[in-house]
Design an enzyme around this catalytic site. Sequence first.
Site, PDB file in Angstrom:
ATOM      1  N   HIS A  44       0.967  -1.096   0.114  1.00  0.00           N
ATOM      2  CA  HIS A  44      -0.017  -0.085  -0.027  1.00  0.00           C
ATOM      3  C   HIS A  44       0.855   1.232  -0.084  1.00  0.00           C
ATOM      4  CE1 HIS A  44      -2.583   2.865   2.172  1.00  0.00           C
ATOM      5  NE2 HIS A  44      -3.504   2.827   1.090  1.00  0.00           N
ATOM      6  N   HIS A  86      -0.751  10.493  -2.904  1.00  0.00           N
ATOM      7  CA  HIS A  86      -2.103   9.998  -2.431  1.00  0.00           C
ATOM      8  C   HIS A  86      -3.227  11.224  -2.588  1.00  0.00           C
ATOM      9  CE1 HIS A  86      -5.285   9.659   0.867  1.00  0.00           C
ATOM     10  NE2 HIS A  86      -4.993   8.336   0.404  1.00  0.00           N
TER      11      HIS A  86
HETATM   12  O1  G3P Z   1      -6.684   1.588  -2.611  1.00  0.00           O
HETATM   13  C1  G3P Z   1      -7.039   1.055  -1.158  1.00  0.00           C
HETATM   14  C2  G3P Z   1      -6.738   2.339  -0.369  1.00  0.00           C
HETATM   15  O2  G3P Z   1      -5.354   2.883  -0.775  1.00  0.00           O
HETATM   16  C3  G3P Z   1      -7.577   3.096  -0.274  1.00  0.00           C
HETATM   17  O3  G3P Z   1      -7.528   4.301   0.448  1.00  0.00           O
HETATM   18  O4  G3P Z   1      -6.836   6.526   0.998  1.00  0.00           O
HETATM   19  O5  G3P Z   1      -5.107   4.864   1.371  1.00  0.00           O
HETATM   20  O6  G3P Z   1      -5.771   5.384  -1.057  1.00  0.00           O
HETATM   21  P1  G3P Z   1      -6.223   5.232   0.424  1.00  0.00           P
HETATM   22 CA    CA Z   2      -5.042   3.935  -2.690  1.00  0.00          CA
END
Ligand code: G3P
Ligand code: CA
Length: 362
Positions: A44, A86
Amino acid sequence: MTSRKTSLAAAVALTAAATTLLVPTAAQAGPSTDLSADPVVIGHRGASGYRPEHTIAAYELAIRQGADYIEPDLVSTRDGVLVARHENEISGTTDVADHPEFADRRTTKTIDDRPVTGWFTEDFTYKELRTLRAVERLPGVRPDNTAYDGDFRVPTLDEVLKLARREGVGVYPETKHPTYFDSIGLSLEEPLVAALEKRRMDDADDEVVIQSFEVSNLRDLDAMVDVDLAQLVDGAGGPFDLPGTTYASMVTAAGLRTIATYADGLGAAKNWVLPRDASGATGAPSAVVDDAHAAGLVVHVWTLRRENQFMATNFRVGTDPNAPGDMYAESLAFLDAGVDGLFSDNPDIAAQALADWLADQD
Ligand code: G3P
Ligand code: CA
């Protein structure tokens, strides 16, 4: 897309019927980007628990730690270059505030109906953005990561694709604020598809999944490209482009069947799969995984992070919100709940849990 959806539905049905008969092979135990195969680990924002997020160093570490996919969130520069951040507002993830030459670009904008103040990628050419350096977004939570502040540039999508191609892992790009970027003439979908085509990563068999919290752009992408698509569902609210639609309605059995008309997977906030009780602890799984599988959708949950504050109370260790909890046990709990993938800031822990979980399926 259609043929993969058919095989996915068949595989989901087979898996549901014969989970206890599955024996992991050497191939299954390694990185897999087949959505119908064993569960996968998604790095992530890279291994963002250990490096500033969305940097090549974070992605490289995620790969070394066993991630099957690396995840770039995507926004656009003024000249239409997709970069991994992000948010389009970059004061928390770069050193832009330390650049006097860009001081006059600080501004306030309305992004998805919310006022946001700072510096925005769409106000910089890529050449200008390259002069910035990434910094740790959560310095209070992850102080060790600040040792890398200033070391890394903001990568382009193309650089991330090149890395994934070279290392043999999948890519899981997320379009951020697609309606907003459409509104300023910097649509994300066309350059994303073009980048995939350039690297020959645009076929149904390629290890690519495109994700979004919005719906319309996924429907558009379904007609534009053959790679897999995943509908993200947040823990509250609803998609910005569909006012009046809630994520809660989208994770009902009927809602999931609708998602399956344009997507292949569900990217679910953790609580949809393992709801928390009044004490903040997880209990029995909801029906979401079974209902999603019945609709032909795989389920990937986000986000597993090792710090206590990000997990349910039953996985916490001690009372320091920034101290590590038991993310290994949390990973096993989600795998036992039947999910097909784990988004994690700590791919090493998720990958170890997955390997042990697969071994236990013997
Ligand atoms: O894409 C899965 C997760 O990353 C969604 O939340 O805010 O971390 O992009 P975010
Ligand atoms: Ca994401």
